[in-house]
Design a protein around this motif. Structure first.
Motif, PDB file in Angstrom:
ATOM      1  N   ALA A 136       0.716   9.036  11.502  1.00  0.00           N
ATOM      2  CA  ALA A 136       1.792   8.197  10.956  1.00  0.00           C
ATOM      3  C   ALA A 136       1.613   8.039   9.449  1.00  0.00           C
ATOM      4  CB  ALA A 136       1.794   6.837  11.633  1.00  0.00           C
ATOM      5  N   ALA A 137       2.730   8.158   8.718  1.00  0.00           N
ATOM      6  CA  ALA A 137       2.686   8.007   7.258  1.00  0.00           C
ATOM      7  C   ALA A 137       2.712   6.545   6.850  1.00  0.00           C
ATOM      8  CB  ALA A 137       3.859   8.750   6.630  1.00  0.00           C
ATOM      9  N   ALA A 138       3.312   5.706   7.695  1.00  0.00           N
ATOM     10  CA  ALA A 138       3.454   4.286   7.385  1.00  0.00           C
ATOM     11  C   ALA A 138       3.846   3.568   8.668  1.00  0.00           C
ATOM     12  CB  ALA A 138       4.513   4.067   6.304  1.00  0.00           C
ATOM     13  N   THR A 139       3.896   2.254   8.605  1.00  0.00           N
ATOM     14  CA  THR A 139       4.315   1.479   9.764  1.00  0.00           C
ATOM     15  C   THR A 139       5.129   0.276   9.328  1.00  0.00           C
ATOM     16  OG1 THR A 139       3.566   0.373  11.791  1.00  0.00           O
ATOM     17  CG2 THR A 139       2.232   0.040   9.800  1.00  0.00           C
ATOM     18  N   ASN A 168       0.847  -1.215   0.000  1.00  0.00           N
ATOM     19  CA  ASN A 168       0.000   0.000   0.000  1.00  0.00           C
ATOM     20  C   ASN A 168       0.883   1.267   0.000  1.00  0.00           C
ATOM     21  OD1 ASN A 168      -2.214  -1.719   0.333  1.00  0.00           O
ATOM     22  ND2 ASN A 168      -2.115  -1.522   2.583  1.00  0.00           N
ATOM     23  N   GLY A 169       0.550   2.226  -0.822  1.00  0.00           N
ATOM     24  CA  GLY A 169       1.122   3.566  -0.770  1.00  0.00           C
ATOM     25  C   GLY A 169       2.626   3.642  -0.806  1.00  0.00           C
ATOM     26  N   PRO A 207      -0.358 -11.166  13.328  1.00  0.00           N
ATOM     27  CA  PRO A 207      -1.591 -11.246  12.542  1.00  0.00           C
ATOM     28  C   PRO A 207      -2.267  -9.890  12.368  1.00  0.00           C
ATOM     29  CG  PRO A 207      -2.010 -11.964  14.778  1.00  0.00           C
ATOM     30  CD  PRO A 207      -0.528 -11.718  14.683  1.00  0.00           C
ATOM     31  N   ASN A 208      -3.292  -9.854  11.524  1.00  0.00           N
ATOM     32  CA  ASN A 208      -4.169  -8.695  11.345  1.00  0.00           C
ATOM     33  C   ASN A 208      -3.407  -7.454  10.876  1.00  0.00           C
ATOM     34  OD1 ASN A 208      -6.369 -10.250  12.357  1.00  0.00           O
ATOM     35  ND2 ASN A 208      -5.647  -9.828  14.441  1.00  0.00           N
ATOM     36  N   MET A 209      -2.620  -7.608   9.828  1.00  0.00           N
ATOM     37  CA  MET A 209      -1.902  -6.465   9.263  1.00  0.00           C
ATOM     38  C   MET A 209      -2.894  -5.385   8.834  1.00  0.00           C
ATOM     39  SD  MET A 209       0.606  -6.406   5.941  1.00  0.00           S
ATOM     40  CE  MET A 209      -0.782  -6.391   4.787  1.00  0.00           C
ATOM     41  N   PRO A 210      -2.642  -4.130   9.168  1.00  0.00           N
ATOM     42  CA  PRO A 210      -3.587  -3.068   8.786  1.00  0.00           C
ATOM     43  C   PRO A 210      -3.599  -2.855   7.280  1.00  0.00           C
ATOM     44  CG  PRO A 210      -1.588  -2.122   9.710  1.00  0.00           C
ATOM     45  CD  PRO A 210      -1.483  -3.605   9.922  1.00  0.00           C
ATOM     46  N   THR A 211      -4.763  -2.427   6.792  1.00  0.00           N
ATOM     47  CA  THR A 211      -4.916  -2.171   5.351  1.00  0.00           C
ATOM     48  C   THR A 211      -5.140  -0.704   5.045  1.00  0.00           C
ATOM     49  OG1 THR A 211      -7.295  -2.617   5.526  1.00  0.00           O
ATOM     50  CG2 THR A 211      -5.848  -4.485   4.968  1.00  0.00           C
TER      51      THR A 211
END
Length: 454
Positions: A62-65, A18-19, A72-76
């Motif tokens: 936050a711009a990214a992580t 993403n991004g 588990p459960n990586m953010p989208t």
């Protein structure tokens, strides 16, 4: 630092999700201090898991992580860089950014005086260059990478403090920082428990040369025999010694102090009269180290003299604080035998006020000999000059007993756990002729006494 998500992923040789073209302008490990544009780094430890705070990081801008692959459960809803280990990724990012950066890097270690020397050096260079330095206690395997990644791309000098409590840690930090010049302020007794002896401490501090760039220079306390021995073993190492002995490449003498600061004469690589708005001969020694670095990078004597007059130290380091009629010297940030002796020497020689008090708190992390170190402070107290002694903490009981036995007429009070007996004594007996030194290890929080009077 200003990089896209994809550029940071390339540093790490990992996948960005993403991004990929979003801009990252900093890094953060704490959602409470995270700034918009930061890359959030979620550490996973035994008691906490930073991945649980990702929503707070997003809300803070936050711009990214980073995201560990086993979580588990990586953010989208935010750009993500997948990593195997967040701490290792942080260090790898710092290594990559350091390799690109064009600043001159200066590393500082030592048992005492690291932060003061860092502040003095930054203050000396700032009128002439863009300077950034280690903030707070960000001087370990997490703090230093964060400091490096916080550097602006046009920073000309990066001053990095390097702390440790065991062998191998300075080696890790210096190889990450790859400094052009390094300073060893002194060798004391801090971390004796982990390192066994002062010789062990010297060896651990001397690891700083292992990351020194080719043609780099070591500035070291030339009054310290342990460092002299280590330097003699390193053929081809470029060095500058500093101190108070005339055998050094740069040395100071004729030190005088008043409420404006310290004045002194310097000889060797530089010569002449200098002044700093800071108290204590030990701070003069730190300053001489700074002068050596400034001279080496090309500042003139007059440039150094001018900027030194305006330097300032982080609070709680020989800080003058006036509270009504009372004058405190707040040196309560930390303490070890070397720095306590230096502060006591200052109190015995200063003539700023005639009624001199010292408030001493426990010295921590001294190992099996801690009782002896506390007892031996009696040899550094000038009982003709210092009228009142207040001791705080369980370890100071041995000094209290020694004073009562050897100097039964001296005004001394000891409190094991409460500040109130010391505060009451100051309230009842100190006056406009009194100056009071506060000196103890960080865990003793002697500034609590000062706050009562502010």
């Amino acid at each position: 630092m200003k990089k896209t998500v994809q550029q940071v992923a390339n540093w790490l040789q990992q996948e960005a999700v993403n991004g990929q073209q979003e801009w990252i302008t900093g890094v953060s490990i704490n959602t409470r201090t995270l700034q918009p544009g930061d890359l959030f780094i979620p550490f996973k430890g035994e008691k906490t898991n930073g991945h649980q705070y990702i929503q707070q990081a997003i809300e803070a801008g936050a711009a990214a992580t980073l995201w560990q692959k086993d979580e588990p459960n990586m953010p989208t809803n935010i750009p993500v860089i997948l990593v195997d280990d967040a701490e290792e990724a942080l260090q790898q990012m710092a290594k990559a950014y350091r390799a690109e950066h064009q600043a001159t890097f200066i590393g500082i270690t030592g048992s005492n005086g690291k932060t003061s020397t860092k502040d003095l050096l930054a203050g000396t260079l700032m009128p002439y260059y863009k300077v950034q330095k280690t903030e707070g206690n960000f001087n370990n395997q997490l703090g230093m990478p964060l400091t490096i990644l916080s550097l602006d791309e046009d920073t000309e000098f990066a001053i990095l403090e390097m702390g440790m409590d065991g062998f191998g840690q300075i080696e890790f930090l210096t190889k990450l920082a790859k400094p052009h010049h390094v300073i060893i302020t002194n060798i004391g007794e801090a971390h004796m428990e982990a390192l066994g002896s002062r010789a062990g401490i010297a060896k651990a501090k001397f690891e700083i040369i292992q990351g020194l760039q080719e043609n780099g220079r070591l500035f070291f306390d030339g009054d310290e025999p342990l460092l002299q021995e280590l330097v003699a073993q390193e053929k081809g190492l470029q060095t500058t010694s500093f101190g108070f002995e005339s055998t050094n490449d740069l040395y100071a003498d004729q030190i005088e102090t008043n409420e404006e600061g310290s004045q002194f004469e310097v000889h060797g690589l530089l010569n002449g009269h200098f002044m700093i708005p800071v108290l204590g001969s030990h701070q003069v020694k730190n300053t001489v180290a700074v002068m050596g670095v400034a001279h080496t990078i090309g500042l003139t004597d007059d440039q150094i003299r001018t900027s030194l007059k305006q330097v300032s130290l982080t609070n709680m380091r020989m800080q003058l604080v006036t509270c009504g009629p009372l004058l405190f010297i707040n040196d309560a940030y930390n303490a070890a035998p070397t720095s306590v002796r230096a502060a006591l020497t200052f109190m015995s020689t200063t003539q700023m006020r005639p009624n001199k008090w010292v408030v001493l708190g426990d010295m921590l992390e001294l190992g099996e000999q801690e009782g002896q170190y506390h007892h031996d402070l009696i040899e550094s107290i000038d009982f003709d000059e210092i009228q009142t002694i207040c001791l705080y903490g369980s370890r100071m009981k041995v000094l209290y007993a020694a004073i009562q036995t050897q100097y039964p007429t001296v005004d001394v009070v000891w409190s094991e756990q409460a500040y109130e007996p010391i505060i009451q004594k100051i309230e009842q007996q100190a006056d406009e002729k009194t100056m009071i030194l506060l000196k103890g290890s960080r865990g003793m929080a002697l500034e609590t006494i000062l706050k009562h009077f502010q």
